[in-house]
Write a protein that holds these residues in place. Structure first.
Motif, PDB file in Angstrom:
ATOM      1  N   UNK A   3      32.300  37.904  39.098  1.00  9.79           N
ATOM      2  CA  UNK A   3      32.164  38.076  40.539  1.00  9.79           C
ATOM      3  C   UNK A   3      33.227  37.287  41.282  1.00  9.79           C
ATOM      4  N   UNK A   4      33.905  37.951  42.211  1.00 13.91           N
ATOM      5  CA  UNK A   4      34.865  37.308  43.096  1.00 13.91           C
ATOM      6  C   UNK A   4      34.251  37.309  44.488  1.00 13.91           C
ATOM      7  N   UNK A   5      34.184  36.131  45.110  1.00 19.51           N
ATOM      8  CA  UNK A   5      33.559  36.018  46.424  1.00 19.51           C
ATOM      9  C   UNK A   5      34.534  35.407  47.424  1.00 19.51           C
ATOM     10  N   UNK A   6      34.936  36.203  48.401  1.00 14.03           N
ATOM     11  CA  UNK A   6      35.857  35.758  49.467  1.00 14.03           C
ATOM     12  C   UNK A   6      37.073  35.044  48.898  1.00 14.03           C
ATOM     13  N   UNK A   7      37.624  35.574  47.833  1.00 12.27           N
ATOM     14  CA  UNK A   7      38.745  34.931  47.137  1.00 12.27           C
ATOM     15  C   UNK A   7      40.016  35.022  47.968  1.00 12.27           C
ATOM     16  N   UNK A   8      40.620  33.870  48.240  1.00 13.34           N
ATOM     17  CA  UNK A   8      41.795  33.812  49.105  1.00 13.34           C
ATOM     18  C   UNK A   8      42.863  32.927  48.483  1.00 13.34           C
ATOM     19  N   UNK A   9      44.110  33.384  48.606  1.00 17.60           N
ATOM     20  CA  UNK A   9      45.248  32.582  48.169  1.00 17.60           C
ATOM     21  C   UNK A   9      46.317  32.627  49.243  1.00 17.60           C
ATOM     22  N   UNK A  47      42.554  34.846  38.639  1.00 17.58           N
ATOM     23  CA  UNK A  47      41.508  35.094  37.650  1.00 17.58           C
ATOM     24  C   UNK A  47      41.769  34.322  36.366  1.00 17.58           C
ATOM     25  N   UNK A  48      43.028  34.275  35.952  1.00 19.35           N
ATOM     26  CA  UNK A  48      43.405  33.571  34.731  1.00 19.35           C
ATOM     27  C   UNK A  48      43.589  32.067  34.962  1.00 19.35           C
ATOM     28  N   UNK A  49      43.544  31.644  36.221  1.00 14.52           N
ATOM     29  CA  UNK A  49      43.750  30.258  36.637  1.00 14.52           C
ATOM     30  C   UNK A  49      45.188  29.786  36.423  1.00 14.52           C
ATOM     31  N   UNK A  50      46.127  30.748  36.383  1.00  8.77           N
ATOM     32  CA  UNK A  50      47.537  30.378  36.427  1.00  8.77           C
ATOM     33  C   UNK A  50      47.914  29.953  37.838  1.00  8.77           C
ATOM     34  N   UNK A  51      47.141  30.421  38.801  1.00 10.69           N
ATOM     35  CA  UNK A  51      47.317  30.028  40.205  1.00 10.69           C
ATOM     36  C   UNK A  51      45.990  29.496  40.725  1.00 10.69           C
ATOM     37  N   UNK A  52      46.048  28.419  41.479  1.00 13.42           N
ATOM     38  CA  UNK A  52      44.833  27.840  42.054  1.00 13.42           C
ATOM     39  C   UNK A  52      44.357  28.681  43.237  1.00 13.42           C
ATOM     40  N   UNK A  55      40.676  29.352  48.649  1.00 17.55           N
ATOM     41  CA  UNK A  55      39.252  29.302  49.003  1.00 17.55           C
ATOM     42  C   UNK A  55      38.534  30.464  48.331  1.00 17.55           C
ATOM     43  N   UNK A  56      37.214  30.384  48.292  1.00 17.12           N
ATOM     44  CA  UNK A  56      36.427  31.392  47.607  1.00 17.12           C
ATOM     45  C   UNK A  56      36.110  30.979  46.182  1.00 17.12           C
ATOM     46  N   UNK A  57      35.396  31.833  45.464  1.00 20.03           N
ATOM     47  CA  UNK A  57      34.972  31.493  44.105  1.00 20.03           C
ATOM     48  C   UNK A  57      35.156  32.657  43.135  1.00 20.03           C
ATOM     49  N   UNK A  58      35.324  32.286  41.866  1.00 19.83           N
ATOM     50  CA  UNK A  58      35.321  33.229  40.755  1.00 19.83           C
ATOM     51  C   UNK A  58      34.193  32.778  39.830  1.00 19.83           C
ATOM     52  N   UNK A  59      33.240  33.648  39.581  1.00 22.47           N
ATOM     53  CA  UNK A  59      32.114  33.315  38.721  1.00 22.47           C
ATOM     54  C   UNK A  59      32.079  34.262  37.533  1.00 22.47           C
ATOM     55  N   UNK A  60      31.992  33.693  36.340  1.00 19.85           N
ATOM     56  CA  UNK A  60      31.896  34.500  35.128  1.00 19.85           C
ATOM     57  C   UNK A  60      30.690  34.044  34.319  1.00 19.85           C
ATOM     58  N   UNK A  61      29.769  34.964  34.098  1.00 18.44           N
ATOM     59  CA  UNK A  61      28.536  34.679  33.355  1.00 18.44           C
ATOM     60  C   UNK A  61      27.863  33.407  33.863  1.00 18.44           C
ATOM     61  N   UNK A  62      27.832  33.273  35.185  1.00 15.94           N
ATOM     62  CA  UNK A  62      27.131  32.161  35.815  1.00 15.94           C
ATOM     63  C   UNK A  62      27.926  30.878  35.961  1.00 15.94           C
TER      64      UNK A  62
END
Length: 274
Positions: A3-9, A47-52, A55-62
């Motif tokens: 889940x991606x929630x309000x993901x901003x870069x 998503x891969x965390x190559x970039x910080x 704001x917002x969140x990335x959730x994988x399996x909780x």
């Protein structure tokens, strides 16, 4: 699942990804389309965390992926493998060693320094190459292979990580139509046979429609379309790409059949003129 929630870069005043909210409840083959600069690559890099994330969140399996650091972050990157447009192989190293680099995250520093690999890993690397139809090239230098073959080596390296998600950033952008088709077929087969989620940035609509279960359209950093390939009409494509009536899907095609259909009338016109 993801889940991606309000993901901003943001990069200074420039917002590359603007409050993207997406939910992936099961493994699927997903295509992300849009013009260059739409935010597709930045989204995958977050998503891969190559970039910080700004704001917002990335959730994988909780689990909140955006808060990971150190060893936990490296473990996530092994679970979320990245395939790049330019392959990122070691050109003068043999193919099987390039594939084995997919195990670096779980090897000791000493083993890495002396390039030592367990026999089981070597056999598995060759099996993966065989699955992708390039096992015969295992002892060759990576630089001796064609672009399509090198991209399949990069896919094999990603599979060595045993990831749950495979991210592909413009995997066919630098390939001819024949090799592009082989690479996309390989990614589709990996999704179907392994049950892995595959998320690929793509430039062409026909490719997204043919290989993907779900298509996401981005424009100016925003998600402006999220639906099935059947819902991706020409009118919607114009909105995604910010194009007018002159927009032609055939002009952006990488599918051999479409290219042949487009070329046929042109050949007829030339013959008529003669």
């Amino acid at each position: 699942m993801l889940t991606l929630t309000s993901l901003t870069k943001s990069f200074g005043q420039n917002v590359a990804v603007d409050r993207a909210t997406l939910n992936f409840d099961r493994p699927a083959m997903i295509g992300i389309i849009g013009r260059s600069g739409a935010g597709k690559s930045t989204l995958l890099r977050m998503l891969n965390r190559l970039a910080d994330v700004t704001s917002g969140t990335i959730t994988f399996e909780g689990h909140d992926i955006t808060k990971l650091s150190g060893k936990a972050k490296r473990h996530w990157q092994s679970q979320c493998a990245m395939i790049f447009q330019q392959f990122n192989l070691v050109p003068r190293m043999d193919v099987v060693s390039n594939v084995l680099h997919g195990t670096l995250n779980r090897r000791s520093t000493l083993a890495t320094l002396f390039n030592l690999y367990p026999t089981a890993d070597i056999h598995r690397a060759i099996d993966i190459l065989d699955r992708l139809g390039i096992a015969d090239h295992a002892p060759k230098r990576a630089e001796a292979l064609s672009g399509g073959q090198q991209q399949r080596v990069a896919i094999a390296r990603a599979l060595m990580q045993e990831p749950k998600i495979i991210l592909a950033d413009e995997p066919i952008a630098s390939l001819d139509p024949m090799n592009a088709q082989v690479v996309m077929q390989s990614l589709r087969r990996i999704h179907e046979e392994d049950g892995r989620m595959v998320i690929a940035n793509l430039h062409t609509l026909d490719t997204a429609r043919r290989y993907c279960d779900r298509v996401i359209g981005m424009r100016d950093g925003k998600v402006v379309f999220d639906g099935t390939p059947e819902q991706l009409t020409t009118g919607m494509a114009r909105e995604i790409y910010g194009a007018g009536e002159e927009f032609s899907e055939a002009a952006t095609s990488t599918e051999i059949e479409t290219l042949e259909q487009t070329a046929a009338p042109q050949r007829h016109e030339v013959k008529a003129a003669v």
